[in-house]
Design a protein around this motif. Structure first.
Motif, PDB file in Angstrom:
ATOM      1  N   PHE A 144      20.075   4.277  20.372  1.00  0.00           N
ATOM      2  CA  PHE A 144      18.899   4.614  19.571  1.00  0.00           C
ATOM      3  C   PHE A 144      19.333   5.197  18.223  1.00  0.00           C
ATOM      4  O   PHE A 144      18.756   4.862  17.180  1.00  0.00           O
ATOM      5  CB  PHE A 144      18.038   5.633  20.334  1.00  0.00           C
ATOM      6  N   GLY A 145      20.321   6.075  18.247  1.00  0.00           N
ATOM      7  CA  GLY A 145      20.784   6.663  16.988  1.00  0.00           C
ATOM      8  C   GLY A 145      21.364   5.644  16.030  1.00  0.00           C
ATOM      9  O   GLY A 145      21.234   5.784  14.805  1.00  0.00           O
ATOM     10  N   GLU A 146      22.004   4.590  16.554  1.00  0.00           N
ATOM     11  CA  GLU A 146      22.604   3.585  15.689  1.00  0.00           C
ATOM     12  C   GLU A 146      21.607   2.531  15.229  1.00  0.00           C
ATOM     13  O   GLU A 146      21.746   1.975  14.132  1.00  0.00           O
ATOM     14  CB  GLU A 146      23.758   2.906  16.429  1.00  0.00           C
ATOM     15  N   LEU A 147      20.596   2.269  16.068  1.00  0.00           N
ATOM     16  CA  LEU A 147      19.643   1.200  15.730  1.00  0.00           C
ATOM     17  C   LEU A 147      18.382   1.720  15.045  1.00  0.00           C
ATOM     18  O   LEU A 147      17.702   0.949  14.369  1.00  0.00           O
ATOM     19  CB  LEU A 147      19.249   0.442  17.009  1.00  0.00           C
ATOM     20  N   CYS A 148      18.027   2.966  15.240  1.00  0.00           N
ATOM     21  CA  CYS A 148      16.805   3.543  14.650  1.00  0.00           C
ATOM     22  C   CYS A 148      17.214   4.723  13.764  1.00  0.00           C
ATOM     23  O   CYS A 148      16.938   5.893  14.075  1.00  0.00           O
ATOM     24  CB  CYS A 148      15.825   3.984  15.740  1.00  0.00           C
ATOM     25  N   LEU A 149      17.872   4.405  12.688  1.00  0.00           N
ATOM     26  CA  LEU A 149      18.433   5.448  11.824  1.00  0.00           C
ATOM     27  C   LEU A 149      17.361   6.265  11.125  1.00  0.00           C
ATOM     28  O   LEU A 149      17.546   7.444  10.836  1.00  0.00           O
ATOM     29  CB  LEU A 149      19.367   4.810  10.788  1.00  0.00           C
ATOM     30  N   ASP A 150      16.239   5.654  10.789  1.00  0.00           N
ATOM     31  CA  ASP A 150      15.199   6.334  10.001  1.00  0.00           C
ATOM     32  C   ASP A 150      14.193   7.093  10.854  1.00  0.00           C
ATOM     33  O   ASP A 150      13.219   7.630  10.322  1.00  0.00           O
ATOM     34  CB  ASP A 150      14.456   5.313   9.138  1.00  0.00           C
ATOM     35  N   SER A 151      14.378   7.110  12.159  1.00  0.00           N
ATOM     36  CA  SER A 151      13.399   7.780  13.022  1.00  0.00           C
ATOM     37  C   SER A 151      13.539   9.292  12.906  1.00  0.00           C
ATOM     38  O   SER A 151      14.638   9.834  13.074  1.00  0.00           O
ATOM     39  CB  SER A 151      13.606   7.347  14.478  1.00  0.00           C
ATOM     40  N   PRO A 152      12.438  10.021  12.636  1.00  0.00           N
ATOM     41  CA  PRO A 152      12.506  11.494  12.601  1.00  0.00           C
ATOM     42  C   PRO A 152      12.830  12.051  13.986  1.00  0.00           C
ATOM     43  O   PRO A 152      12.742  11.343  14.992  1.00  0.00           O
ATOM     44  CB  PRO A 152      11.099  11.908  12.149  1.00  0.00           C
ATOM     45  N   PRO A 153      13.188  13.322  14.071  1.00  0.00           N
ATOM     46  CA  PRO A 153      13.451  13.927  15.381  1.00  0.00           C
ATOM     47  C   PRO A 153      12.228  13.837  16.287  1.00  0.00           C
ATOM     48  O   PRO A 153      11.087  13.955  15.836  1.00  0.00           O
ATOM     49  CB  PRO A 153      13.795  15.379  15.043  1.00  0.00           C
ATOM     50  N   LEU A 154      12.489  13.622  17.565  1.00  0.00           N
ATOM     51  CA  LEU A 154      11.394  13.464  18.523  1.00  0.00           C
ATOM     52  C   LEU A 154      10.473  14.683  18.572  1.00  0.00           C
ATOM     53  O   LEU A 154       9.250  14.513  18.610  1.00  0.00           O
ATOM     54  CB  LEU A 154      11.965  13.159  19.916  1.00  0.00           C
ATOM     55  N   PRO A 155      10.980  15.929  18.603  1.00  0.00           N
ATOM     56  CA  PRO A 155      10.047  17.071  18.621  1.00  0.00           C
ATOM     57  C   PRO A 155       9.083  17.075  17.435  1.00  0.00           C
ATOM     58  O   PRO A 155       7.909  17.435  17.577  1.00  0.00           O
ATOM     59  CB  PRO A 155      10.980  18.289  18.587  1.00  0.00           C
ATOM     60  N   GLN A 156       9.576  16.635  16.261  1.00  0.00           N
ATOM     61  CA  GLN A 156       8.682  16.576  15.096  1.00  0.00           C
ATOM     62  C   GLN A 156       7.594  15.533  15.299  1.00  0.00           C
ATOM     63  O   GLN A 156       6.412  15.778  15.015  1.00  0.00           O
ATOM     64  CB  GLN A 156       9.505  16.256  13.849  1.00  0.00           C
ATOM     65  N   LEU A 157       7.980  14.368  15.819  1.00  0.00           N
ATOM     66  CA  LEU A 157       6.991  13.310  16.055  1.00  0.00           C
ATOM     67  C   LEU A 157       5.973  13.744  17.100  1.00  0.00           C
ATOM     68  O   LEU A 157       4.766  13.502  16.940  1.00  0.00           O
ATOM     69  CB  LEU A 157       7.705  12.037  16.510  1.00  0.00           C
ATOM     70  N   VAL A 158       6.443  14.367  18.171  1.00  0.00           N
ATOM     71  CA  VAL A 158       5.522  14.791  19.225  1.00  0.00           C
ATOM     72  C   VAL A 158       4.593  15.887  18.722  1.00  0.00           C
ATOM     73  O   VAL A 158       3.390  15.890  19.028  1.00  0.00           O
ATOM     74  CB  VAL A 158       6.326  15.259  20.453  1.00  0.00           C
ATOM     75  N   THR A 159       5.111  16.828  17.942  1.00  0.00           N
ATOM     76  CA  THR A 159       4.268  17.894  17.399  1.00  0.00           C
ATOM     77  C   THR A 159       3.170  17.318  16.506  1.00  0.00           C
ATOM     78  O   THR A 159       1.995  17.732  16.591  1.00  0.00           O
ATOM     79  CB  THR A 159       5.127  18.898  16.615  1.00  0.00           C
ATOM     80  N   GLU A 160       3.526  16.371  15.638  1.00  0.00           N
ATOM     81  CA  GLU A 160       2.521  15.734  14.784  1.00  0.00           C
ATOM     82  C   GLU A 160       1.492  14.988  15.620  1.00  0.00           C
ATOM     83  O   GLU A 160       0.283  15.019  15.320  1.00  0.00           O
ATOM     84  CB  GLU A 160       3.214  14.792  13.805  1.00  0.00           C
ATOM     85  N   ALA A 161       1.951  14.313  16.673  1.00  0.00           N
ATOM     86  CA  ALA A 161       1.008  13.599  17.541  1.00  0.00           C
ATOM     87  C   ALA A 161       0.072  14.573  18.241  1.00  0.00           C
ATOM     88  O   ALA A 161      -1.133  14.298  18.386  1.00  0.00           O
ATOM     89  CB  ALA A 161       1.785  12.774  18.571  1.00  0.00           C
ATOM     90  N   LEU A 162       0.595  15.705  18.677  1.00  0.00           N
ATOM     91  CA  LEU A 162      -0.253  16.701  19.339  1.00  0.00           C
ATOM     92  C   LEU A 162      -1.274  17.286  18.372  1.00  0.00           C
ATOM     93  O   LEU A 162      -2.437  17.511  18.750  1.00  0.00           O
ATOM     94  CB  LEU A 162       0.618  17.811  19.921  1.00  0.00           C
ATOM     95  N   GLN A 163      -0.867  17.557  17.158  1.00  0.00           N
ATOM     96  CA  GLN A 163      -1.815  18.085  16.173  1.00  0.00           C
ATOM     97  C   GLN A 163      -2.928  17.087  15.895  1.00  0.00           C
ATOM     98  O   GLN A 163      -4.116  17.425  15.897  1.00  0.00           O
ATOM     99  CB  GLN A 163      -1.070  18.430  14.885  1.00  0.00           C
ATOM    100  N   THR A 164      -2.542  15.838  15.669  1.00  0.00           N
ATOM    101  CA  THR A 164      -3.548  14.797  15.406  1.00  0.00           C
ATOM    102  C   THR A 164      -4.456  14.612  16.607  1.00  0.00           C
ATOM    103  O   THR A 164      -5.680  14.506  16.478  1.00  0.00           O
ATOM    104  CB  THR A 164      -2.846  13.478  15.058  1.00  0.00           C
ATOM    105  N   GLY A 165      -3.848  14.552  17.803  1.00  0.00           N
ATOM    106  CA  GLY A 165      -4.647  14.357  19.012  1.00  0.00           C
ATOM    107  C   GLY A 165      -5.593  15.516  19.275  1.00  0.00           C
ATOM    108  O   GLY A 165      -6.704  15.307  19.767  1.00  0.00           O
ATOM    109  N   THR A 166      -5.176  16.734  18.962  1.00  0.00           N
ATOM    110  CA  THR A 166      -6.047  17.893  19.179  1.00  0.00           C
ATOM    111  C   THR A 166      -7.268  17.830  18.270  1.00  0.00           C
ATOM    112  O   THR A 166      -8.397  18.103  18.704  1.00  0.00           O
ATOM    113  CB  THR A 166      -5.259  19.190  18.924  1.00  0.00           C
TER     114      THR A 166
END
Length: 1019
Positions: free
Chosen positions: A440-462
């Motif tokens: 994943f680290g070699e193929l998805c270089l531009d992906s932000p850290p997972l905790p950041q993505l999950v936090t943003e998803a939780l904020q939007t979902g809330t």
């Protein structure tokens, strides 16, 4: 001749071609073409048919013995395939015949010579230079026979297998534990008549005698030199062999085999580690010819897993991730026959499961195994560009899908389903493990850290969840009027079902907002109890804080807008709605972090100021509700004790509940502003005290109402007892107000705002005034009960005085004691202990007064005084009641003590009085310490045998001068008192001493009952 296993050249069926593959080199997968898969996990019909033919071909050309937990019957596997692919019977028969007509694959044995241990040492040095010859012998023996049962021969491979079909490993020099790790592909035709042969030899290189002697280490080596001298130059030494029937092998074998000897000379020749795999080459199916092996295997896995999940869902159960034995067998056979590596099997499993997970419901833990396997074996160079792109797409797709589920986790993973927390935790773990992969680290270089993505998803979902709930609770009404709640033109909501006034519209909007806040509280409690632990354990994300800060801001905006529409004065109905909203907002604020732990100011900070106009309505509503409940409770009260131990009635319980409800309301309010909180508490205390006094008036009126039609006075007394007990219970409840309303905490809060002593002067003064009023009411009730008994006590004492002289005092007091026993037992049963003690105290005081009056009137009658004395003694015992009644200090009052002394004197005879007089004189003499009248020195002794009292008068001193000359003529007179006890004993006197205030007598007297024995004094 060796070649790559994937070489496209077609070989002759009878050719026993083996292809050698070295492990240290990583094979490239065959060239593939980029394929575009449909977004769904379902294959197009033509692709499904080709895949079905591939599965049929796998079953029909099965090799090797079945695994212990696999299905051995081909018919069972075919039936399972028909169900999994949803093939009709007629179509199944057509496809089966077509597959049966296809050319058979080339059967191969993939043999890996791993290592050997404990082989014989054939060289002079005691070691060997081992290598292996291996191949397949075809068409020998009979089915069921064992090649090992034939006569042992030294050169099985060299003698029985053609040289072009014989394969050789490398030579490992000077060792007894060689390691080869070499793989060979060995073709065969008929598995029933084919056997695998492996010979292990020691390479014997040509050496000079000088070289051999240099290697000599012991006598055993010398014997080897002589032995080699007798054999041909350059002849290799046989170390052992392994012979196996192919039909006895499983599809995959990994075992240690003993090396068999050709003679009995060396039976233990060590062991050899071999791995076998029965595979296919040149499969005739269209899928095998046109698709990469791992792609076909992925499609087959995808189809079978889809069927397994669907089958469980049809049975109203969830798939646990375990494949059926039929599916496991088919997938194992296909992967083995296609010679798929563990890495490519894991890759196919990941691609299939990650796609199925987005359309079917099954445990996310199924994805963890391929993630671990790919991570362990990951080498980016072993995949081609299109495969890397496919893997990267699967990562991105699953990540986006997982974030979408997380954004809506409240509806996707409802707590009403028991396994929802486990499913969410499994999803988070899959995403966390996936994002940690090197791939994943070699193929998805531009992906932000997972905790950041999950936090943003939780904020939007809330936020989305809040707006969805807001729409759900929106009132379906139309507000009428040009100034709807002071906000302007008409306010239209979802669907106009009803037309309301502006006030009613604001009221409905408040109810909707209250329901919304209640949902928010419920969601935050769920986050705190369940969800927060899951997110924190897996990703170290504080879900509760994320949800709290989002929701409190949204709620604050809605609440402030709503309060702006509320116009004073606030109606009772509106006040009730606002109070519930205030309490809910207060609970929401309390869920947040403490002020010292906050990194920002909540939007709800100071929200209580929005509700100030509603405070008078809240306080008045609290009092009105409590008053109505008290009135209803008294009206329904029959003034009957609740039980043997509970002596108050139902209205006292209801009143306690009312007071508790007022205290609960005060705790719910808990107004933050100290000064205003003090004024609110004053109002609560004032209303509570007023309710207590109102209750006293109501309960007394209720008692008069119920006793008005009663002819039996005992029932009226019962009701009066219950009334007194109710008031006592009320006093106890009222006395708990300071703790229930938390006066100590209030005093600490208002210390800096109020003047010193203001709290004491206000709250405590109110409380003491109410308690004083209750105490007066209780005393009045007890006094009424006491008055009913005082007349009976006075009557029985009067009868005691006028009873005949012939009646003994003990018998004369029996009517009085029986009367008291009955009445006091009755009162003790119907009164609580406090009121019963008060009643006893009043009755005791009254009884003493009556006894004093009777004693005064009968002072001249000793017999009557004796009866009164006996009555006083028994009454003292009765009112004390062995410690259960009045204590001694309450009984022994000044009146009691004076009466007791008077009765003892009045009841005593003359002689008893004389006795008391002399006893009193003796006490006085013992208590006298001064010598104002002078002093006499006396020595006395009593002789028991003679019954004589010997008295020696020694001297006197400091006597008073009684004569006119300033002196006295003293003498001493001796008598035995009382004289009526010694009537015949005359007084005795000493001699007189003239004008002497300090006389020396020195005289002795003997006194006794016999007057003749009394002689003259001794000089």
């Amino acid at each position: 001749m060796a070649a790559h296993p994937g070489h496209p050249q077609r070989r002759a069926p009878l050719l026993r071609q083996a292809i050698k593959i070295r492990r240290p080199r990583v094979r490239d997968l065959p060239q593939t073409t980029q394929e575009t898969e449909p977004p769904s996990h379902h294959l197009p019909p033509e692709e499904r048919v080709l895949l079905y033919e591939e599965a049929l071909y796998t079953i029909l050309h099965r090799l090797g013995q079945p695994e212990p937990d696999h299905v051995s019957e081909a018919s069972e596997l075919l039936h399972y395939l028909q169900e999994a692919f949803h093939i009709e019977p007629q179509e199944h028969e057509q496809l089966l015949r077509r597959v049966q007509e296809l050319e058979k694959p080339t059967f191969c044995l993939k043999a890996t010579v791993k290592q050997a241990k404990g082989i014989l040492g054939k060289d002079v040095s005691g070691l060997s230079d081992p290598y292996c010859l291996l191949g397949i012998e075809q068409g020998v023996g009979v089915p069921g026979g064992s090649p090992t049962s034939r006569r042992r021969q030294k050169a099985v491979v060299r003698d029985t297998i053609p040289e072009d079909q014989t394969h050789r490993t490398q030579v490992i020099t000077q060792t007894l534990n060689p390691v080869w790790d070499e793989t060979f592909i060995l073709e065969f035709e008929d598995i029933a008549s084919a056997s695998f042969h492996l010979d292990m030899w020691d390479l014997d290189a040509v050496e000079s005698v000088r070289q051999k002697l240099g290697e000599l280490t012991d006598l055993h080596g010398l014997r080897r030199i002589f032995k080699e001298a007798r054999k041909d130059r350059g002849q290799d030494d046989f170390l052992g062999n392994v012979v196996l029937r192919l039909q006895d092998l499983h599809c995959r074998e990994d075992q240690w085999y003993p090396l068999e000897p050709c003679t009995e000379t060396y039976p233990d020749r060590g062991r050899c580690h071999l791995q076998f795999q029965l595979i296919h080459k040149r499969r005739a199916t269209a899928a095998s010819r046109s698709r990469p092996s791992y792609v076909v295997h992925r499609h087959l896995l995808q189809q079978l897993v889809s069927h397994e999940v669907t089958k469980y869902q049809a049975g109203s159960t969830s798939w646990d991730g375990s494949l059926s034995p039929q599916a496991t067998t088919i997938l194992f056979l296909h992967a083995t026959q296609k010679d798929l590596s563990d890495f490519h099997q894991s890759l196919a499993q990941w691609l299939a499961y990650s796609r199925l997970y987005q359309s079917l419901e099954f445990p996310g833990s199924c994805l963890l195994h391929p993630i671990t396997s790919i991570e362990y074996q990951w080498i980016q160079g072993r995949l081609r560009a299109e495969q890397l792109e496919e893997l990267a797409t699967s990562f991105s797709s699953l990540l986006a899908y997982g974030l979408a589920l997380i954004r809506k986790f409240r509806s996707v993973f409802p707590l009403s389903i028991p396994d929802s927390p486990a499913r969410l935790q499994s999803l988070l773990r899959v995403l966390a493990q996936m994002c940690k992969m090197k791939a994943f680290g070699e193929l998805c270089l531009d992906s932000p850290p997972l905790p950041q993505l999950v936090t943003e998803a939780l904020q939007t979902g809330t936020v989305e969840w809040f707006h969805l709930k807001q729409q759900h609770h929106q009132p379906m009404v139309q507000v009428r009027g040009s100034q709807a709640g002071g906000r302007g033109s008409a306010c239209l909501c979802r669907f106009p079902l009803n037309v309301l006034t502006p006030h009613q519209g604001v009221l409905e909007a408040g109810k909707a907002l209250l329901s919304l806040v209640q949902d928010v509280l419920g969601d935050l409690h769920q986050c705190l109890r369940t969800w927060n632990k899951i997110f924190h354990n897996v990703l170290r994300i504080d879900l509760f804080s994320t949800a709290f800060w989002e929701l409190q801001g949204l709620v604050a905006k809605q609440a402030q807008d709503h309060m702006a529409t509320v116009c004073p004065p606030v109606s009772p109905e509106m006040g009730e709605s606002l109070f519930q909203l205030y309490v809910s907002l207060k609970e929401l604020c309390q869920l947040g972090p403490l002020p010292s732990e906050r990194d920002r100011v909540p939007a709800l900070d100071g929200f209580h100021c929005w509700f100030q106009p509603a405070i008078p309505s809240w306080l008045q509503k609290t009092y009105n509700v409590a008053l109505e409940r008290v009135q209803r409770a008294v009206q329904m009260d029959q003034l009957v004790p609740l039980g043997e131990l509970t002596k108050h009635s139902t209205s006292a319980v209801d009143l306690s509940t009312c007071f508790a409800q007022i205290s609960h309301t005060a705790r719910q309010l808990d107004w933050p502003d100290p000064e205003e909180a003090f004024m609110i508490t004053v109002k609560f205390v004032e209303d509570t005290c007023r309710l207590a006094l109102v209750y006293c008036s109501l309960i007394k009126a209720r008692a008069r109402e119920l006793s008005a039609g009663q002819k039996d006075q005992s029932q009226a007394a019962d009701m009066l007892c219950v009334v007194v007990n109710n008031m006592e219970q009320l006093r106890l409840v009222t006395n708990r107000l300071p703790s229930q309303l938390a006066w100590e905490a209030l005093e600490q809060r208002v210390g800096a705002v109020l003047e010193q002593g203001q709290l004491q002067n206000t709250l405590h003064a109110q409380l003491q005034s109410a308690l004083a009023g209750l105490g007066h009411e209780i005393r009045t009730g007890v006094r009424t009960l006491a008055e009913q008994l005082e007349a009976g006590i006075a009557m029985h004492i009067q009868k005691l005085v006028s009873v005949r002289d012939s009646v003994l005092p003990e018998d004369a007091i029996l009517p009085l004691m029986k009367f008291l026993e009955v009445k006091l037992c009755y009162m003790n049963t119907n009164l609580v202990q406090e009121n019963f003690s008060s009643l006893l105290s009043l009755l005791w005081t009254h009884t003493l007064v009556v006894l004093v009056e009777a004693a005064t009137a009968q002072r001249s009658c000793p017999l009557t005084s004796c009866r009164l004395k006996t009555a006083l003694q028994n009454l003292e015992i009765c009112f004390h009641a062995e410690g259960c009644g009045l204590p001694p200090e309450a009984l022994h009052t000044a009146t009691f003590q004076a009466l007791q002394r008077d009765l003892e004197l009045q009841a005593a005879s003359s002689r008893e009085l004389i006795q008391k007089y002399f006893c009193s004189r003796i006490r006085q003499q013992a208590e006298t310490t001064s010598e104002a009248l002078g002093a006499v020195t006396v020595k006395a002794s009593y002789r028991v045998a003679e019954q004589k009292l010997r008295v020696e008068i020694l001297s006197a001193s400091s006597l008073l001068p009684l004569d006119s000359n300033g002196s006295s003529d003293p003498f001493i007179q001796l008598t035995l008192e009382p004289r009526h006890e010694f009537p015949e004993l005359a007084p005795r006197e000493t001699q007189k001493h003239r004008k002497d205030l300090h006389p020396l007598f020195d005289e002795t007297f003997e006194l006794g009952p016999n007057p003749a024995a009394a002689g003259e004094p001794e000089r």
